[in-house]
Design a protein around this motif. Structure first.
Motif, PDB file in Angstrom:
ATOM      1  N   LEU A 125       1.067 -11.929   1.595  1.00  0.00           N
ATOM      2  CA  LEU A 125       1.889 -11.455   2.704  1.00  0.00           C
ATOM      3  C   LEU A 125       1.643 -12.283   3.961  1.00  0.00           C
ATOM      4  N   HIS A 126       0.364 -12.565   4.256  1.00  0.00           N
ATOM      5  CA  HIS A 126       0.035 -13.390   5.419  1.00  0.00           C
ATOM      6  C   HIS A 126       0.728 -14.739   5.337  1.00  0.00           C
ATOM      7  N   ALA A 127       0.559 -15.413   4.205  1.00  0.00           N
ATOM      8  CA  ALA A 127       1.098 -16.765   4.065  1.00  0.00           C
ATOM      9  C   ALA A 127       2.619 -16.754   4.153  1.00  0.00           C
ATOM     10  N   SER A 128       3.256 -15.823   3.457  1.00  0.00           N
ATOM     11  CA  SER A 128       4.720 -15.785   3.425  1.00  0.00           C
ATOM     12  C   SER A 128       5.292 -15.492   4.802  1.00  0.00           C
ATOM     13  N   ALA A 171       3.980  -5.714  -7.801  1.00  0.00           N
ATOM     14  CA  ALA A 171       4.281  -5.659  -6.367  1.00  0.00           C
ATOM     15  C   ALA A 171       4.736  -7.021  -5.844  1.00  0.00           C
ATOM     16  N   ILE A 172       4.100  -8.089  -6.334  1.00  0.00           N
ATOM     17  CA  ILE A 172       4.486  -9.443  -5.908  1.00  0.00           C
ATOM     18  C   ILE A 172       5.912  -9.745  -6.361  1.00  0.00           C
ATOM     19  N   LYS A 173       6.249  -9.337  -7.567  1.00  0.00           N
ATOM     20  CA  LYS A 173       7.613  -9.567  -8.059  1.00  0.00           C
ATOM     21  C   LYS A 173       8.624  -8.824  -7.193  1.00  0.00           C
ATOM     22  N   GLN A 174       8.304  -7.588  -6.826  1.00  0.00           N
ATOM     23  CA  GLN A 174       9.217  -6.815  -5.994  1.00  0.00           C
ATOM     24  C   GLN A 174       9.345  -7.439  -4.605  1.00  0.00           C
ATOM     25  N   LEU A 175       8.229  -7.956  -4.081  1.00  0.00           N
ATOM     26  CA  LEU A 175       8.275  -8.630  -2.782  1.00  0.00           C
ATOM     27  C   LEU A 175       9.189  -9.847  -2.851  1.00  0.00           C
ATOM     28  N   ALA A 176       9.059 -10.642  -3.911  1.00  0.00           N
ATOM     29  CA  ALA A 176       9.905 -11.825  -4.056  1.00  0.00           C
ATOM     30  C   ALA A 176      11.380 -11.439  -4.065  1.00  0.00           C
ATOM     31  N   ARG A 177      11.714 -10.357  -4.743  1.00  0.00           N
ATOM     32  CA  ARG A 177      13.111  -9.927  -4.793  1.00  0.00           C
ATOM     33  C   ARG A 177      13.602  -9.486  -3.420  1.00  0.00           C
TER      34      ARG A 177
END
Length: 256
Positions: A125-128, A171-177
């Motif tokens: 989250l920080h990096a993105s 959760a990472i997949k959902q964030l990407a979407r």
């Protein structure tokens, strides 16, 4: 035709920042991006390992290393400043930082869970978020701009000892979407690459962090090797700006 001739030059004038650069997957991604003629910022926690990787990549003006812990917002901010100061812009972010710890859920150690949450999710989250602004500036100017998240196949019921890791991967997949829908209208692409892990007959994933597994053996047994993941990163970034290789599931052919 040489093994890497197909990717040579395809990312010329691109500037990539790779978190987790010195990791098993991160190193392969860095080598592939350099072969594709991208300029690259290596980000990791260990200065000695970063220096060694920079030497492997041939050094030169196109490679910058910066020490930063992805879980520290201040250090991630510093990495962004260093990248822009050196290259003037960033148009490709790859987040491959990750921690994997496996155990039966009832035997799980909360400190291990916290470590995975901090690195795999909070750090991502920080990096993105930190690099979204310079990436969007490039997209707004009509240039390619990409975020590539390295996830994992998170629905494998044969690996019950990795419940927390699997939950984070989902959760990472959902964030990407979600980010894809938020940033896509402005021309920024968000990709997630999900490689499979090897699973032995006991149902336990073979990975570098699992107790009782030899590191080299685990890596050799992995279903998808880092060079394959790196090739997909380059492919996603090299596509025409109007096309998004949104979600990539990498499975071993024999068991797919």
């Amino acid at each position: 035709m040489s093994e890497h001739s197909a990717t040579a030059g395809v990312l010329g004038r691109r500037v990539a920042v790779v978190f987790g650069a010195t990791g098993w997957i991160g190193r392969a991604i860095c080598h592939e991006l350099v072969r594709a003629d991208a300029s690259i910022v290596l980000v990791g926690r260990d200065a000695n390992r970063l220096a060694a990787l920079q030497r492997e990549l041939g050094g030169g003006d196109r490679v910058l290393s910066t020490v930063a812990d992805v879980t520290s917002q201040l250090e991630v901010d510093d990495a962004r400043e260093a990248a822009i100061t050196r290259f003037g812009h960033v148009d490709l972010l790859v987040v491959s930082s990750g921690v994997i710890t496996g155990s039966a859920f009832g035997d799980g150690i909360p400190a291990d869970w916290a470590d995975m949450i901090d690195v795999n999710l909070r750090g991502l989250l920080h990096a993105s978020q930190t690099f979204a602004e310079p990436l969007l500036q490039r997209a707004d100017s009509g240039s390619p701009a990409d975020i590539v998240l390295i996830g994992a196949v998170s629905t494998d019921v044969r690996a019950p000892r990795f419940a927390v890791f699997n939950a984070l991967s989902a959760a990472i997949k959902q964030l990407a979407r979600a980010l894809r829908h938020e940033y896509g209208p402005r021309g920024m692409r968000v990709h997630i690459i999900e490689p499979a892990f090897a699973v032995d007959q006991s149902g336990e994933r073979r990975n570098a962090a699992a107790p009782g597994h030899d590191l080299r053996r685990a890596r050799a047994a992995s279903a998808v090797q880092p060079d394959t993941i790196a090739a997909v990163v380059t492919l996603a970034a090299a596509l025409p700006r109007g096309v998004n290789l949104a979600e990539v599931l990498l499975l071993p052919t024999e068991t797919a």
